[in-house]
Scaffold this motif. Structure first.
Motif, PDB file in Angstrom:
ATOM      1  N   LEU A  64       0.839  -1.204   0.000  1.00 38.18           N
ATOM      2  CA  LEU A  64       0.000   0.000   0.000  1.00 38.18           C
ATOM      3  C   LEU A  64       0.876   1.256   0.000  1.00 38.18           C
ATOM      4  O   LEU A  64       0.550   2.266  -0.640  1.00 38.18           O
ATOM      5  CB  LEU A  64      -0.945   0.005   1.208  1.00 38.18           C
ATOM      6  N   LYS A  65       1.982   1.171   0.728  1.00 36.24           N
ATOM      7  CA  LYS A  65       2.921   2.310   0.797  1.00 36.24           C
ATOM      8  C   LYS A  65       3.527   2.579  -0.579  1.00 36.24           C
ATOM      9  O   LYS A  65       3.551   3.717  -1.049  1.00 36.24           O
ATOM     10  CB  LYS A  65       4.026   1.972   1.821  1.00 36.24           C
ATOM     11  N   ARG A  66       4.019   1.493  -1.214  1.00 35.84           N
ATOM     12  CA  ARG A  66       4.635   1.636  -2.546  1.00 35.84           C
ATOM     13  C   ARG A  66       3.640   2.187  -3.564  1.00 35.84           C
ATOM     14  O   ARG A  66       3.982   2.985  -4.425  1.00 35.84           O
ATOM     15  CB  ARG A  66       5.151   0.274  -3.046  1.00 35.84           C
ATOM     16  N   ALA A  67       2.390   1.734  -3.465  1.00 33.53           N
ATOM     17  CA  ALA A  67       1.360   2.163  -4.429  1.00 33.53           C
ATOM     18  C   ALA A  67       0.794   3.552  -4.095  1.00 33.53           C
ATOM     19  O   ALA A  67      -0.023   4.068  -4.853  1.00 33.53           O
ATOM     20  CB  ALA A  67       0.235   1.135  -4.452  1.00 33.53           C
ATOM     21  N   LYS A  68       1.239   4.115  -2.959  1.00 37.90           N
ATOM     22  CA  LYS A  68       0.667   5.395  -2.473  1.00 37.90           C
ATOM     23  C   LYS A  68      -0.870   5.315  -2.474  1.00 37.90           C
ATOM     24  O   LYS A  68      -1.562   6.207  -2.972  1.00 37.90           O
ATOM     25  CB  LYS A  68       1.146   6.570  -3.335  1.00 37.90           C
ATOM     26  N   ALA A  69      -1.376   4.215  -1.901  1.00 38.54           N
ATOM     27  CA  ALA A  69      -2.823   3.969  -1.922  1.00 38.54           C
ATOM     28  C   ALA A  69      -3.555   4.741  -0.829  1.00 38.54           C
ATOM     29  O   ALA A  69      -4.672   5.217  -1.026  1.00 38.54           O
ATOM     30  CB  ALA A  69      -3.086   2.471  -1.761  1.00 38.54           C
ATOM     31  N   LEU A  70      -2.916   4.868   0.342  1.00 36.88           N
ATOM     32  CA  LEU A  70      -3.580   5.496   1.481  1.00 36.88           C
ATOM     33  C   LEU A  70      -3.319   6.998   1.502  1.00 36.88           C
ATOM     34  O   LEU A  70      -2.297   7.476   1.020  1.00 36.88           O
ATOM     35  CB  LEU A  70      -3.089   4.866   2.790  1.00 36.88           C
ATOM     36  N   ARG A  71      -4.241   7.709   2.102  1.00 34.34           N
ATOM     37  CA  ARG A  71      -4.098   9.171   2.167  1.00 34.34           C
ATOM     38  C   ARG A  71      -2.858   9.578   2.962  1.00 34.34           C
ATOM     39  O   ARG A  71      -2.249  10.606   2.681  1.00 34.34           O
ATOM     40  CB  ARG A  71      -5.367   9.796   2.768  1.00 34.34           C
ATOM     41  N   LEU A  72      -2.463   8.733   3.922  1.00 36.20           N
ATOM     42  CA  LEU A  72      -1.261   9.087   4.697  1.00 36.20           C
ATOM     43  C   LEU A  72      -0.004   8.990   3.841  1.00 36.20           C
ATOM     44  O   LEU A  72       1.054   9.477   4.203  1.00 36.20           O
ATOM     45  CB  LEU A  72      -1.158   8.265   5.980  1.00 36.20           C
ATOM     46  N   HIS A  73      -0.128   8.344   2.653  1.00 38.22           N
ATOM     47  CA  HIS A  73       0.993   8.318   1.694  1.00 38.22           C
ATOM     48  C   HIS A  73       0.710   9.241   0.507  1.00 38.22           C
ATOM     49  O   HIS A  73       1.386   9.153  -0.513  1.00 38.22           O
ATOM     50  CB  HIS A  73       1.224   6.901   1.139  1.00 38.22           C
ATOM     51  N   GLY A  74      -0.313  10.075   0.621  1.00 33.40           N
ATOM     52  CA  GLY A  74      -0.674  10.963  -0.491  1.00 33.40           C
ATOM     53  C   GLY A  74      -1.668  10.342  -1.457  1.00 33.40           C
ATOM     54  O   GLY A  74      -1.880  10.854  -2.559  1.00 33.40           O
ATOM     55  N   GLY A  75      -2.297   9.220  -1.056  1.00 34.68           N
ATOM     56  CA  GLY A  75      -3.254   8.525  -1.931  1.00 34.68           C
ATOM     57  C   GLY A  75      -4.690   8.951  -1.667  1.00 34.68           C
ATOM     58  O   GLY A  75      -4.956  10.023  -1.116  1.00 34.68           O
ATOM     59  N   LEU A  76      -5.631   8.043  -2.035  1.00 31.05           N
ATOM     60  CA  LEU A  76      -7.056   8.399  -2.012  1.00 31.05           C
ATOM     61  C   LEU A  76      -7.823   7.818  -0.830  1.00 31.05           C
ATOM     62  O   LEU A  76      -8.922   8.272  -0.526  1.00 31.05           O
ATOM     63  CB  LEU A  76      -7.723   7.894  -3.305  1.00 31.05           C
ATOM     64  N   THR A  77      -7.277   6.772  -0.185  1.00 30.07           N
ATOM     65  CA  THR A  77      -8.094   5.982   0.743  1.00 30.07           C
ATOM     66  C   THR A  77      -7.706   6.154   2.209  1.00 30.07           C
ATOM     67  O   THR A  77      -6.527   6.117   2.551  1.00 30.07           O
ATOM     68  CB  THR A  77      -8.009   4.486   0.360  1.00 30.07           C
ATOM     69  N   ASP A  78      -8.719   6.316   3.036  1.00 25.17           N
ATOM     70  CA  ASP A  78      -8.574   6.230   4.497  1.00 25.17           C
ATOM     71  C   ASP A  78      -9.267   4.957   4.965  1.00 25.17           C
ATOM     72  O   ASP A  78     -10.314   4.579   4.411  1.00 25.17           O
ATOM     73  CB  ASP A  78      -9.245   7.421   5.200  1.00 25.17           C
ATOM     74  N   VAL A  79      -8.722   4.322   5.993  1.00 24.26           N
ATOM     75  CA  VAL A  79      -9.357   3.154   6.607  1.00 24.26           C
ATOM     76  C   VAL A  79      -9.565   3.447   8.081  1.00 24.26           C
ATOM     77  O   VAL A  79      -8.650   3.921   8.757  1.00 24.26           O
ATOM     78  CB  VAL A  79      -8.495   1.880   6.432  1.00 24.26           C
ATOM     79  N   LYS A  80     -10.774   3.189   8.574  1.00 23.02           N
ATOM     80  CA  LYS A  80     -11.074   3.375  10.001  1.00 23.02           C
ATOM     81  C   LYS A  80     -11.671   2.086  10.555  1.00 23.02           C
ATOM     82  O   LYS A  80     -12.338   1.341   9.829  1.00 23.02           O
ATOM     83  CB  LYS A  80     -12.082   4.516  10.205  1.00 23.02           C
ATOM     84  N   TYR A  81     -11.454   1.862  11.858  1.00 23.19           N
ATOM     85  CA  TYR A  81     -12.011   0.678  12.516  1.00 23.19           C
ATOM     86  C   TYR A  81     -13.310   1.031  13.232  1.00 23.19           C
ATOM     87  O   TYR A  81     -13.416   2.078  13.867  1.00 23.19           O
ATOM     88  CB  TYR A  81     -11.012   0.114  13.538  1.00 23.19           C
ATOM     89  N   LEU A  82     -14.301   0.163  13.120  1.00 21.43           N
ATOM     90  CA  LEU A  82     -15.511   0.247  13.947  1.00 21.43           C
ATOM     91  C   LEU A  82     -15.867  -1.160  14.438  1.00 21.43           C
ATOM     92  O   LEU A  82     -15.741  -2.133  13.673  1.00 21.43           O
ATOM     93  CB  LEU A  82     -16.698   0.788  13.145  1.00 21.43           C
ATOM     94  N   PRO A  83     -16.313  -1.282  15.702  1.00 25.24           N
ATOM     95  CA  PRO A  83     -16.693  -2.610  16.200  1.00 25.24           C
ATOM     96  C   PRO A  83     -18.010  -3.088  15.589  1.00 25.24           C
ATOM     97  O   PRO A  83     -18.938  -2.305  15.426  1.00 25.24           O
ATOM     98  CB  PRO A  83     -16.840  -2.397  17.716  1.00 25.24           C
ATOM     99  N   LEU A  84     -18.047  -4.364  15.229  1.00 23.69           N
ATOM    100  CA  LEU A  84     -19.288  -4.981  14.748  1.00 23.69           C
ATOM    101  C   LEU A  84     -19.213  -6.481  14.954  1.00 23.69           C
ATOM    102  O   LEU A  84     -18.291  -7.137  14.471  1.00 23.69           O
ATOM    103  CB  LEU A  84     -19.505  -4.681  13.256  1.00 23.69           C
ATOM    104  N   ASP A  85     -20.207  -7.006  15.662  1.00 27.03           N
ATOM    105  CA  ASP A  85     -20.358  -8.451  15.845  1.00 27.03           C
ATOM    106  C   ASP A  85     -21.673  -8.837  15.190  1.00 27.03           C
ATOM    107  O   ASP A  85     -22.745  -8.517  15.723  1.00 27.03           O
ATOM    108  CB  ASP A  85     -20.364  -8.797  17.344  1.00 27.03           C
ATOM    109  N   ILE A  86     -21.626  -9.507  14.031  1.00 22.16           N
ATOM    110  CA  ILE A  86     -22.883  -9.786  13.322  1.00 22.16           C
ATOM    111  C   ILE A  86     -23.702 -10.883  14.020  1.00 22.16           C
ATOM    112  O   ILE A  86     -24.825 -11.169  13.618  1.00 22.16           O
ATOM    113  CB  ILE A  86     -22.669 -10.123  11.833  1.00 22.16           C
ATOM    114  N   ASP A  87     -23.134 -11.472  15.077  1.00 25.32           N
ATOM    115  CA  ASP A  87     -23.877 -12.448  15.878  1.00 25.32           C
ATOM    116  C   ASP A  87     -24.795 -11.759  16.889  1.00 25.32           C
ATOM    117  O   ASP A  87     -25.569 -12.415  17.572  1.00 25.32           O
ATOM    118  CB  ASP A  87     -22.882 -13.348  16.635  1.00 25.32           C
ATOM    119  N   SER A  88     -24.679 -10.442  16.997  1.00 17.82           N
ATOM    120  CA  SER A  88     -25.423  -9.687  18.013  1.00 17.82           C
ATOM    121  C   SER A  88     -26.282  -8.605  17.358  1.00 17.82           C
ATOM    122  O   SER A  88     -25.762  -7.709  16.698  1.00 17.82           O
ATOM    123  CB  SER A  88     -24.432  -9.035  18.989  1.00 17.82           C
TER     124      SER A  88
END
Length: 289
Positions: A64-88
């Protein structure tokens, strides 16, 4: 706060195919016909520690770093974590509320990848597997489909194990194939569960809870796509098999890498596709029968 042109969700994405889907979305989004500016992907997991560790692995990923995929490398994508349990149900409701609060105008795609595969086969295994893989996926779909924008996508990850084949009686096969609503598919899931607990399932069903749960996902996706189209919604709704992938779920068996397994779900989420209510494998429409 960053304004995102596109927002997507991938459930069960702290490891295996789910984590690979997040990576491949970030890598492939710049060439996607849906690329209209910055993308936010929600990586979800039941366990906060594992979810945060997965997020960290994405941020440190050399490809991802080499491809400059993430915004933190000047790319387009941000990723965020959210909790989800599909059993609940509560967890699903809290997750859906959070998504709606953060993105009142809607999201662009939802990939339902979370699932379990248990060892053995008995009444308990059947109930637990269906509760998570089928009813959990259905609940997430029903909570978030109304919030997917027109032009958006819904992808339910199923399996070739969910093909109907000859392991089902002709009457059960026919009911799967002619179902017009998710309720009819849910009824079949309940009947399987009851038949397993009574020890009478062999007449109509395979002794395989995972396979039946995925047949349910394929059938439910088909009916929801048809209902959605009848209401005039312009959301592409499909199910797919990622293939036999080397993951914890296959105990290291499998012939595909997680990145190879991610290709079909990613194509259905952000690729140039036609087709609605279809079952896909190996990046093309496949037969459910």
């Amino acid at each position: 706060m960053t304004a995102y042109a596109r927002v997507g969700v991938c459930t069960g994405s702290n490891k295996g195919i789910g984590l690979a889907i997040v990576r491949q979305l970030a890598l492939q989004y710049p060439r996607s016909p849906l690329n209209s500016g910055p993308l936010l992907i929600y990586l979800t997991a039941r366990n906060e520690e594992r979810g945060q560790a997965a997020l960290e692995s994405i941020k440190l990923d050399p490809q991802l770093k080499r491809a400059k995929a993430l915004r933190l490398h000047g790319g387009l994508t941000d990723v965020k974590y959210l909790p989800l349990d599909i059993d609940s149900k509560q967890s699903i409701e809290e997750f859906a509320a959070k998504i709606k609060q953060e993105h009142p105008d809607g999201i662009d795609f939802l990939i339902n990848n979370a699932a379990i595969a248990m060892d053995g086969f008995n009444e308990n295994v059947a109930k637990k597997t269906l509760h998570c893989n089928y009813f959990g996926t259905l609940e997430v779909t029903q909570q978030l489909l109304p919030h997917i924008k027109d032009g958006g996508r819904l992808v339910n990850v199923a399996s070739l194990a969910g093909q109907l084949g000859s392991r089902y009686s002709s009457s059960i096969r026919s009911r799967f194939l002619h179902a017009k609503s998710p309720e009819e598919i849910s009824q079949l899931m309940e009947e399987f569960s009851t038949a397993v607990s009574k020890g009478t399932h062999q007449r109509d069903w395979p002794s395989a809870a995972y396979a039946v749960s995925k047949a349910g996902v394929i059938g439910m996706t088909k009916t929801i796509a048809e209902q959605s189209a009848q209401k005039g919604r312009k959301v592409l709704i499909n199910s797919c098999c990622p293939g036999y992938v080397k993951t914890d779920m296959t105990k290291g068996g499998g012939v595909k890498t997680p990145d190879q397994g991610a290709q079909t779900p990613v194509l259905l989420a952000i690729g140039n596709i036609k087709g609605n209510g279809q079952f896909w494998s190996n990046e093309k429409i496949s037969s459910w029968e």
